[in-house]
Design an enzyme around this catalytic site. Structure first.
Site, PDB file in Angstrom:
ATOM      1  N   ALA A 243       7.985 -17.042  22.645  1.00  0.00           N
ATOM      2  CA  ALA A 243       7.189 -17.610  21.564  1.00  0.00           C
ATOM      3  C   ALA A 243       5.786 -17.022  21.599  1.00  0.00           C
ATOM      4  CB  ALA A 243       7.125 -19.129  21.692  1.00  0.00           C
TER       5      ALA A 243
ATOM      6  N   HIS B 257      -2.905  10.005  -1.499  1.00  0.00           N
ATOM      7  CA  HIS B 257      -3.049   8.722  -2.169  1.00  0.00           C
ATOM      8  C   HIS B 257      -2.947   8.866  -3.680  1.00  0.00           C
ATOM      9  CE1 HIS B 257      -4.015   5.421   0.656  1.00  0.00           C
ATOM     10  NE2 HIS B 257      -4.218   6.437   1.497  1.00  0.00           N
TER      11      HIS B 257
ATOM     12  N   ASP C 140       2.125 -14.306  12.504  1.00  0.00           N
ATOM     13  CA  ASP C 140       0.964 -14.890  11.833  1.00  0.00           C
ATOM     14  C   ASP C 140       0.052 -13.757  11.379  1.00  0.00           C
ATOM     15  OD1 ASP C 140      -1.443 -17.504  12.732  1.00  0.00           O
ATOM     16  OD2 ASP C 140      -1.163 -16.326  10.918  1.00  0.00           O
TER      17      ASP C 140
ATOM     18  N   GLU D 228       0.843  -1.203   0.000  1.00  0.00           N
ATOM     19  CA  GLU D 228       0.000   0.000   0.000  1.00  0.00           C
ATOM     20  C   GLU D 228       0.869   1.240   0.000  1.00  0.00           C
ATOM     21  OE1 GLU D 228      -2.642   0.353   3.260  1.00  0.00           O
ATOM     22  OE2 GLU D 228      -3.365   2.332   2.683  1.00  0.00           O
TER      23      GLU D 228
END
Length: 1221
Positions: free
Chosen positions: A963, A1174, A1076, A868
């Site tokens: 972790a 943008h 993740d 982006e």
């Protein structure tokens, strides 16, 4: 003006590129001439003493005491009474630097040779002129000492007074002596290297250091008033530079105009110094350093700025002429010169005349300064009418090109259109009518005003003007500069005649010249306290006392040492044969310098340089004209040119373009200008003449052309191409093999199966006997499972390649095998069994760095992997604002990963009993022990239970070290459920995760209880930073945050979504650090709060993120690129002493980065900059497909034709929709 400089300006404005290149080449030659003058200037001659002076010492009562030369002379001339005189001479032997030997040097042999065989100039041998300790009898040995063998042994000889010079002269005359295979050469004293002999950048450093030292010496002797005057001059010089920058910005140029003016001034200064040298004007670096600020203020930049104003205010600067053509840029500059050139030239003449008065004043210092300033003004005048006019011409062309590009990008905002009903509509970029006042003709002057302006000029016009317009044009800085020059001359004359201070400039100049003889420090004497001299004197005293047996007095003259260079005549076997890199480069540069110095070769080099300059100027001119003309012709038939001598031609339309006649004509568009909008008549169709009947070019028509149809042009160009579209690349398949690759023999299926089943073992060895196509054949027939290719082949890269071919040939498009998805140069061993299955390659993502951002006192770069646009730039802007307020402070409020299994019981009674047992101390302790037995990092923190009918949901929360912990807590949860099953055998575990965790789904329990790392970040942004960096106000930011993030999210019923775009930054950091990405659902839960503080002056901002689920061990963090990013942050792997600290620090970094992104986006929304940002940064031209050339053309053999699509009307066209976050 017309007779002096206008012909020169006419040439430069119509050949600007050639002029700029030529002037800069000449400036480079002048620069080298200046460097040569500095290098050979007497100002930088060495002031260090040439050599040491002899020292004199007297032995009294066993101690050596320094005495004067007079005491030694008296002892020599009047010996007796126990007083004796002698001279000592040390010979220092040193190995030659070029002699590559590590052996030490023994001076015994050469000492014996010198004292026995070398006679003096008068023929006397050494024993007849040496000093004998205690007596003058030859029966006693001469006093001679030789040091131990070493790198630099020392031989000390003693002489009778007056005999040393005779013997040393003979030694120096002998020059070379060879004793025992060693060549000895007397060093007559190294002459100090002058600055003209220095090479490389050594002389530059020497010149700078000498200039600073001389300047510092003069500063220490200068008066406070003089230092204050020079400091004031430097301040005024920087004010002049700042005024140039601000004036250029007022004219619409933030950089190039001020750079052009400054470059012109530097070039004129480079030409001034060689010209002053040829005119015999003395140039002192110290005087130039003191006079530089006054020289800058004298020359100034008001005249180039006045010319720039005239050019920018020209009516045809951007506006076309009445015939629709653009006036040449050179003509625009020449007309501006005609309007203000006479006044500029008159100002130069007046200033030079005033400086010439100072030249004839015969005042020390003033005369030289005025001469240099007069020459500088003359050269600045010449550069203004040559180089600067060329720069202005290029700037006019560039500004027109930019204007045309703006029009082509956004015609609705930058052009004036005529609608069908004849009404004129002005574009948004049209200038106001007030700008036209600058170009309006001035009111006529009366006779008195004309005579005054002609004789005195602008700067000499001290009378008050009655015309308000002239008062508006008149620059008060011009009068102030003239008064400053006059005051400067007056003060110098008064300083010469009277004593304004205790020491006038003239007196100080005479009393403290730059290099007076009184300031020369005499050379130092030989140090008799040095170990080498002290040991010799001690041995002499011992020898004297040993011979006489009683204390005596000696007066010794210790001469400076004589250095003798020793060179072994036997060449060592280990001598290197290759020269060093530095020596090779030095030889190359020396040979190149001699080549350039050749009279014939140098002329050819100059000729080739001239040809290169002309060619480059022509090419640059073509590039500039091409970029501008192509863009201009896209809007109208005539373009911007350096020289408006080309006629315009009308091109007849193509005969096959008949369908265009049936369409309604498009509205006529002209360029925006400062002229008032007028209604233009309807365009009348003009019948074009036949091509054959045209015998000469037609004059330009006044009818404005219609806009070009780009789709029509593209279609016509495509039809004329010999190849309409590139041939599609067919994937490699068994039916269509690659013709470029060598054909490999593929055995039959039966042979392949036989090798696979009965070949050598293990299977990977048997599969090595098969090529890739044969392995693909086995996989296609089901003999090999595609998911087990890595295990069977043992070659991970080959397995990925074969699986890629299998999937590609089984797909509908068959493009994967030859696609651009990268496959090579990747460590698949880290992926297999850990990160991904059925691997066919890897997907690269752009990785950017925002910040750095100060977090809890330390600076951290913010890594962001994203596609982006503006995201990294926006976050960097937020980091800049946060750093200005001292950075971000973070706190960790909770750390615990959760897992919530669902357990069924026969009845709600048994479910309630299980819930009570788990929440009891006894049950909790039993479950905690079983839970923590599975890992040394798992530490159970709490258990939360909830019932839904006879189903019990148990939410375990535990620390997981560094972790992320999903596997760790799942294993521990299974162990805890096993213990729970012993207490309640009838229970049934429905699923290990009953969505009560909750993982990868929005949930209120995560928002309330927390999951992973709970971080709260705080920062204070100063109000001035909010205005200067974020372009908004504290009040607006707080208002937008409340209405958008709080009220708007509440209206939408959001859970944890009280933010602007926290998921944007968090996901980008997740991808960069191997987290993740699916856990951004709950991890991006965030509440952004803003409130004014410090009486409303500053902004207090907080970000609360209760469930950031990150880790630095396991998962995607085992991949090499992600580990490199974690290494950059200093949080890779497990913390060595405090488990969990690395993962907590990563969560702090993410929360602070989210705060930076939130701050920047909310500021853009408050200021209304989001859509513009943008459009500027997130609309890549490379990724925008061309409408007339599809990326996937159809096959050539297609029989049917697609009917043409009628053009869409302008009113029906749909604009781009930019979706704000």
């Amino acid at each position: 003006m017309r007779a002096l400089l206008r012909p020169l300006s006419t040439h430069t404005v119509f050949s600007p590129i050639e002029t700029i290149v030529t002037v800069f080449v000449l400036a480079t030659l002048a620069y080298f001439h200046i460097l040569s003058g500095i290098k050979h200037s007497s100002f930088f001659e060495s002031t260090q003493p040439p050599a040491l002076r002899p020292a004199y010492a007297r032995l009294t009562d066993g101690e050596w005491v320094a005495v004067t030369q007079h005491d030694w002379a008296e002892a020599w001339k009047h010996p007796g009474d126990g007083l004796d005189a002698l001279e000592l001479q040390q010979l220092v032997f040193a190995l030659d630097d070029k002699a590559h030997t590590a052996t030490s040097l023994d001076a015994s042999a050469v000492a014996q040779h010198l004292v026995s065989e070398l006679p003096s100039l008068s023929g006397k041998v050494y024993p007849s002129i040496c000093h004998y300790p205690g007596s003058n009898l030859s029966s006693v040995a001469c006093f001679t000492t030789v040091s131990e063998p070493g790198v630099s042994p020392v031989l000390t000889l003693s002489f009778k007074p007056g005999a040393r010079e005779d013997w040393i002269g003979a030694l120096k005359q002998a020059k070379n002596l060879i004793v025992d295979g060693v060549k000895y050469e007397v060093d007559t004293g190294k002459r100090q290297e002058s600055i003209g002999e220095m090479k490389s950048s050594k002389w530059v450093a020497y010149a700078l250091s000498a200039l600073v030292l001389r300047f510092w010496e003069l500063t220490k002797k200068a008066d406070s008033l003089d230092i204050l005057v020079v400091l004031t001059g430097y301040i005024l010089m920087h004010v002049t530079f700042m005024r140039l920058f601000l004036s250029s910005r007022a004219l619409g140029s933030n950089f190039w105009l001020s750079t052009g003016i400054f470059s012109s001034a530097i070039v004129s200064f480079l030409f001034t110094l060689p010209l002053c040298r040829s005119l015999d004007i003395p140039l002192d670096p110290i005087a130039l350093t003191e006079a530089l600020p006054f020289l800058v203020c004298t020359v100034g930049f008001d005249k180039p700025l006045r010319l720039a104003r005239a050019v920018m205010a020209h009516p045809q600067m951007i506006k076309p002429q009445e015939d629709g053509r653009m006036k040449a840029a050179g003509e625009v500059v020449l007309e501006a010169l005609d309007r203000v050139g006479n006044m500029i030239l008159r100002d130069y003449a007046l200033e030079i005349a005033v400086l010439l008065v100072g030249v004839n004043s015969h005042v020390g210092g003033l005369k030289e300064f005025c001469a240099v300033a007069a020459v500088a003004l003359a050269m600045d005048c010449l550069m203004t009418f040559t180089l600067y006019t060329a720069v202005l011409t290029v700037m006019v062309e560039v500004r027109r090109i930019k204007k045309v590009r703006e029009m082509t990008r956004s015609r609705s905002s930058s052009i004036t259109a005529v609608t069908a009903n004849g009404t004129a509509v002005r574009g948004a970029l049209s200038r106001s009518s007030s700008k036209t006042n600058l170009a309006s003709s001035p009111e006529p002057k009366n006779l008195r005003e004309r005579v005054s302006a002609s004789v005195i000029g602008v700067k000499g016009s001290l009378l008050k003007e009655d015309n308000p317009r002239m008062q508006e044009v008149e620059n008060p800085m011009a009068r102030l500069k003239l008064l400053l020059i006059a005051s400067f001359l007056t003060l110098h004359i008064l300083n010469f005649c009277t004593t304004l201070t205790p020491a006038t400039t003239n007196a100080r100049h005479q009393r403290h010249p730059l290099r007076s003889a009184q300031e020369v420090v005499p050379p130092p004497r030989v140090d008799i306290t040095s170990p080498a001299i002290a040991s010799v004197l001690a041995n002499l005293a011992v020898s004297e006392q040993a011979q006489t047996g009683q204390p005596i007095e000696l007066v010794v003259k210790v001469a400076p040492p004589v250095y003798v260079k020793a060179t072994p005549t036997v060449v060592p076997t280990s001598r290197p044969t290759n020269a060093g890199t530095g020596e090779v480069i030095e030889k190359f540069m020396s040979s190149w310098s001699s080549l350039v110095g050749d009279p014939v070769v140098s002329k050819w080099i100059v000729a080739l340089l001239a040809v290169s300059v002309a060619l480059n100027g022509y090419l640059l001119k073509g590039i500039a004209a091409g970029s501008g003309l192509a863009a201009m012709r896209a809007v109208r038939t005539q373009g911007v040119r350096f020289r408006s001598r080309a006629r315009s031609f009308r091109i007849a339309p193509e005969p096959e373009e008949k369908e265009e006649e049936h369409h309604a004509p498009a509205p006529v568009m002209i360029m925006a200008s400062a002229a008032p909008a007028v209604a233009l008549p309807e365009p009348v169709p003009v019948k074009e003449p036949e091509v054959a009947s045209v015998t000469q070019p037609q004059p330009p028509s006044s009818v404005l052309s219609r806009p070009l149809n780009l789709e029509t042009i593209d279609r016509k160009l495509q039809e004329r191409l010999p190849i309409r579209s590139p041939a599609p690349v067919e994937p490699r398949t068994p039916e269509t093999p690659d013709m470029d690759a060598p054909q490999m023999e593929v055995r039959s299926l039966a042979e392949c199966v036989d090798i696979f089943e009965n070949g050598p073992r293990p299977v990977s060895v048997a599969l090595q006997l098969l090529n890739d196509e044969e392995v693909i054949l086995l996989a296609q027939t089901g003999k090999i499972a595609p998911y087990a290719l890595e295990k069977l082949l043992g070659d991970l890269d080959r397995a990925v390649k074969i699986r890629r071919a299998l999937i590609s040939r089984a797909s509908r498009t068959k493009t994967l095998e030859t696609s651009l998805i990268p496959m090579k140069d990747y460590d698949y061993s880290r992926v297999m069994g850990a990160c991904c299955e059925n691997v066919i390659g890897y997907m690269p993502l752009p990785l950017g760095i925002a910040g750095p951002l100060k977090i809890d006192g330390l600076m951290y770069p913010i890594p962001m992997a994203t596609a982006e646009g503006t995201l990294v730039a926006s976050t960097s802007r937020g980091c800049k604002a946060l750093n200005a307020g001292g950075g971000v402070t973070t706190v960790l409020t909770y750390d615990g990963m959760t897992r919530g299994p669902a357990i069924d019981f026969p009845s709600i009674v048994r479910a309630a009993e299980a819930k009570a047992w788990i929440e009891s101390e006894e049950g909790y302790a039993i479950i905690k022990e079983a839970f923590e037995s599975t890992s040394r990092f798992a530490r159970l923190q709490k258990i939360k239970c909830a019932m839904a009918g006879r189903t019990l949901f148990v939410r375990f929360a535990t620390r997981t070290g560094d972790a992320m912990g999903m596997n760790m807590i799942s294993k521990a949860t299974e162990k805890a459920l096993e213990v729970l099953g012993h207490e309640f055998p009838e229970m049934v575990v429905l699923c290990l995760s009953g969505n009560y965790c909750t993982d990868k789904k929005p949930a209120a329990i995560n928002w309330i209880e927390g999951r992973g790392k709970s971080i709260v970040a705080e920062a204070v942004i100063p109000g001035k930073i909010v205005k200067s960096v974020l372009k908004t106000t504290v009040e607006s930011l707080c208002n937008v945050n409340t209405k958008k993030n709080l009220v708007g999210s509440a209206m939408a019923g959001s859970i944890g979504g009280f933010n602007a775009h926290a998921a944007n930054i968090l996901t980008a950091v997740f991808l960069a650090t191997g987290q993740d990405p699916a856990q951004n659902v709950e991890s991006s839960n965030c509440m952004t709060l803003m409130e004014p503080t410090n009486n409303g002056e500053d902004l207090l901002m907080t970000v609360s993120m209760p469930c950031i689920e990150v880790g630095t061990v396991g998962g995607g963090t085992i991949l090499a690129p992600q580990q490199a990013v974690l290494d950059m942050l200093g949080v890779r792997g497990a913390h060595p002493t405090n488990p969990g600290q690395n993962a907590q620090q990563l969560a702090r970094i993410i929360a602070a980065a989210v705060m930076a992104g939130e701050l920047s986006l909310l500021s853009a929304l408050a200021a209304g900059h989001l859509v513009r940002a943008h459009l500027a940064h997130n609309r890549s031209q490379l990724n925008t497909p061309m409408p007339s050339r599809p990326q996937t053309p159809g096959p050539e053999e297609t029989s049917h034709q697609v009917p043409p699509v009628p053009p869409v009307a302008a009113s029906e066209a749909k604009p781009y929709v930019v979706e704000a976050k």
